[in-house]
Design an enzyme around this catalytic site. Structure first.
Site, short mmCIF file in Angstrom:
data_model
loop_
_atom_site.label_atom_id
_atom_site.label_comp_id
_atom_site.label_asym_id
_atom_site.label_seq_id
_atom_site.Cartn_x
_atom_site.Cartn_y
_atom_site.Cartn_z
N ASP A 44 0.83 -1.21 0.00
CA ASP A 44 0.00 0.00 0.00
C ASP A 44 0.86 1.27 0.00
O ASP A 44 0.35 2.37 0.16
CB ASP A 44 -0.98 0.00 1.19
N ASP B 186 5.90 10.30 24.60
CA ASP B 186 5.82 11.50 23.77
C ASP B 186 5.43 12.72 24.63
O ASP B 186 4.57 12.61 25.50
CB ASP B 186 4.75 11.27 22.70
N GLU C 90 10.45 11.81 26.35
CA GLU C 90 10.84 12.90 25.46
C GLU C 90 10.65 14.18 26.26
O GLU C 90 9.55 14.69 26.39
CB GLU C 90 9.96 12.93 24.21
C1 NOJ Z 1 7.04 14.50 19.39
C2 NOJ Z 1 7.05 13.53 18.27
O1 NOJ Z 1 8.32 12.96 18.13
C3 NOJ Z 1 6.60 14.29 17.05
O2 NOJ Z 1 6.79 13.56 15.87
C4 NOJ Z 1 5.16 14.71 17.25
O3 NOJ Z 1 4.76 15.49 16.15
C5 NOJ Z 1 4.97 15.49 18.53
N1 NOJ Z 1 5.68 14.93 19.64
C6 NOJ Z 1 3.51 15.58 18.90
O4 NOJ Z 1 3.03 14.33 19.27
#
Ligand code: NOJ
Length: 523
Positions: free
Chosen positions: A25, A205, A260
């Site tokens: 896909d 995240d 993160e």
């Molecule tokens: C950090 C992620 O690595 C990124 O790709 C994303 O756009 C933002 N957080 C929001 O979730």
């Protein structure tokens, strides 16, 4: 006590949509990853980090989750996931999955219910809804405050009924209300769901952003540092990770979490690494540093110092799905053509010689550059869309991986299929197939460096590092038997003592050429 696996791990980030497409896909999928585990084992990494593969409309590449307990059909099924984890473990690879707790997709059942429910309802209390402020003109209204979306424009969107909802990212990513116990409970259950399926850890995240200051005051007038105050690293966020740590600790095996966390200061970073919170946080310092020995040395010292009081190991990153690939960052447009590849290889020796764990991004083992000339209509990043093309966005580092063959789709998809982002015509020489048998290729160099790191660690490498005197353009440091020498200048420098183990380009006697690095061993 044995060292937990993540302390020295080399983790390979898989951007699932762009790794390998098994079903034709044009988008990568879990079966595609499963079919390529041999590549990752041969490369010599310890773990995989999978970016979100959950049910999602992909308004932000999957960081907009509509169902946290299922796989999006374009990426496969839960059975595929189970098979992937089992096979990865058989290949000696751990699996980390992404968890996206700051926001859901606007298609998540909770948000749909919230839209259908009145102001003040239990459904809206799972998100952050607020009344607006009187605007300039008659009948006009401004957002509740001046917070910007990280992707451009305001962080608030107004509903037809007049309430506004918060989204620190795209409009399609409404922020959850982490002061609501129902939200906390739900995510604890989601963690258990994936832990029960055998994952070894989570990448969290927007880990610092979950709890916002209840006063929702404007940022204007605050100092840059204080501007983080109402949004990031509020004290309440730590309670969440304490609860998560208890859950992780309750499972067999060494399960971990890496946050993160973007912070302004080391003190703040260290708070996340308290023994009852997260095991690791990303330290993005190397990724942000220019090609300069002094800059690398400064950030390495600071990053090590930042985690020192916590006992956690530092983490190192050169590239990710959110940043321009480091090979391209190291280009010298007016200078030596092609120097970026020499620099990228040298940077790898720095990354892998530092104590702690290293996070690699798919494709760097092939020396992939950023794709800078994608056609406008191919770009999908919300940053590009929300800025009306004013900001180029992150699609250039998300172009699918070239595996084999001479033309698109380079074995990424079955022949004749167009990948979701176009792949450059110049990539024929960069495929895994083209590099595999060539001892001078970037892939062979990555394999060699990773194998040697593994051997050195097995033989015993101290976590402490000693900086050695070096010429201005270079940095030298020693960890027990290993000395790493990196020369960021264009002219050769004299090497420190030791017998060369691995070098990015041939040495001239005891001279290290410019834009090169070497590992040496000293008895
Ligand atoms: C950090 C992620 O690595 C990124 O790709 C994303 O756009 C933002 N957080 C929001 O979730």
């Amino acid at each position: 006590m044995t060292t937990p696996w993540w302390r020295n791990a080399v983790v390979y980030e898989i951007y699932v949509r762009s790794f390998a497409d098994s079903d034709g896909d044009g988008e990568g999928d879990l079966q595609g990853i499963r079919s390529r585990l041999g590549h990752l084992r041969d490369l010599g990494v310890d773990a995989l980090w999978l970016t979100p593969f959950y049910t999602s409309p992909l308004a932000d590449g999957g960081y907009d989750v509509a169902d946290y307990r299922d796989v999006d059909p374009r990426f496969g099924t839960l059975d595929d996931f189970d098979a992937l984890v089992a096979d990865a473990h058989d290949h000696g690879l751990r699996v980390i999955v992404d968890i996206v707790p700051n926001h859901t997709s606007d298609r998540h059942p909770w948000f749909r219910q919230a839209l259908a429910a009145p102001s003040g309802s239990r459904e809206r209390a799972r998100y952050i809804f607020r009344p607006g402020k009187p605007g300039q003109g008659p009948g006009e209204e401004d957002p509740p405050n001046d917070w910007p979306s990280a992707f451009g424009g305001p962080a608030w969107t107004r509903l037809p009924d007049g309430e506004w909802y918060l989204h620190l990212y795209a409009t399609e990513q409404p922020d959850l209300n982490w002061r609501n116990p129902e939200v906390r409970h739900e995510f604890e259950e989601i963690l258990r769901f994936w832990l029960d399926r055998g994952v070894d850890g989570f990448r969290i995240d927007v880990a610092a952003g979950l709890v916002k200051d209840e006063s929702f005051g404007d940022l204007a007038g605050r100092s840059r540092r204080a501007a983080n105050g109402p949004i990031y690293s509020r004290p309440e966020v730590h309670e969440i990770y304490r609860a998560w740590r208890r859950i992780l600790n309750g499972y067999e095996g060494e399960r971990m979490a890496i946050g993160e966390v973007w912070t302004d200061g080391p003190e703040d970073l260290a708070l996340y690494l308290r023994p009852d919170e997260l095991h690791q946080v990303f330290q993005f310092d190397l990724q942000l540093a220019p090609w300069s020995a002094a800059a690398f040395q400064d950030v390495a010292k600071a990053a090590i110092k930042a985690v020192e009081p916590t006992g956690a190991a530092p983490t190192w990153v050169l590239s990710s799905h959110d940043s321009v690939r480091h090979l391209t960052r190291y280009e010298q447009p007016e200078g030596i053509p092609g120097v970026e590849l020499a620099r990228a290889r040298a940077a790898l020796l720095l990354l892998l010689a530092l104590p702690g764990s290293a996070y690699l991004y798919q494709g760097e083992e092939l020396g992939l550059p950023e794709v800078v000339d994608l056609p406008d209509d191919a770009r999908q990043d919300p940053i590009w869309k929300r800025s009306d093309g004013g900001q180029i966005g992150r699609d250039g580092c998300r172009v699918p991986l070239p595996w084999s063959g001479k033309a698109e789709p380079y074995g990424f998809s079955p022949k004749g299929v167009r990948p979701w982002l176009p792949m450059p015509a110049e990539w024929a020489s960069l495929t895994v197939e083209a590099q595999e048998g060539d001892p001078a290729s970037t892939l062979s160099f990555y394999r060699e460096a990773l194998a040697l790191r593994r051997r050195l660690l097995a033989e015993g490498l101290p976590e402490d590092l000693e900086w050695l005197d070096s010429p201005e353009t270079a940095l030298f440091f020693r960890r027990g038997p290993l000395t790493c020498a990196l020369n960021c200048g264009d002219n050769p420098v004299r090497l420190p003592a030791g017998r060369p183990l691995l070098t990015t380009i041939p040495l001239y006697g005891d001279l290290l050429p410019g834009n090169a690095a070497t590992w040496l061993t000293t008895p």
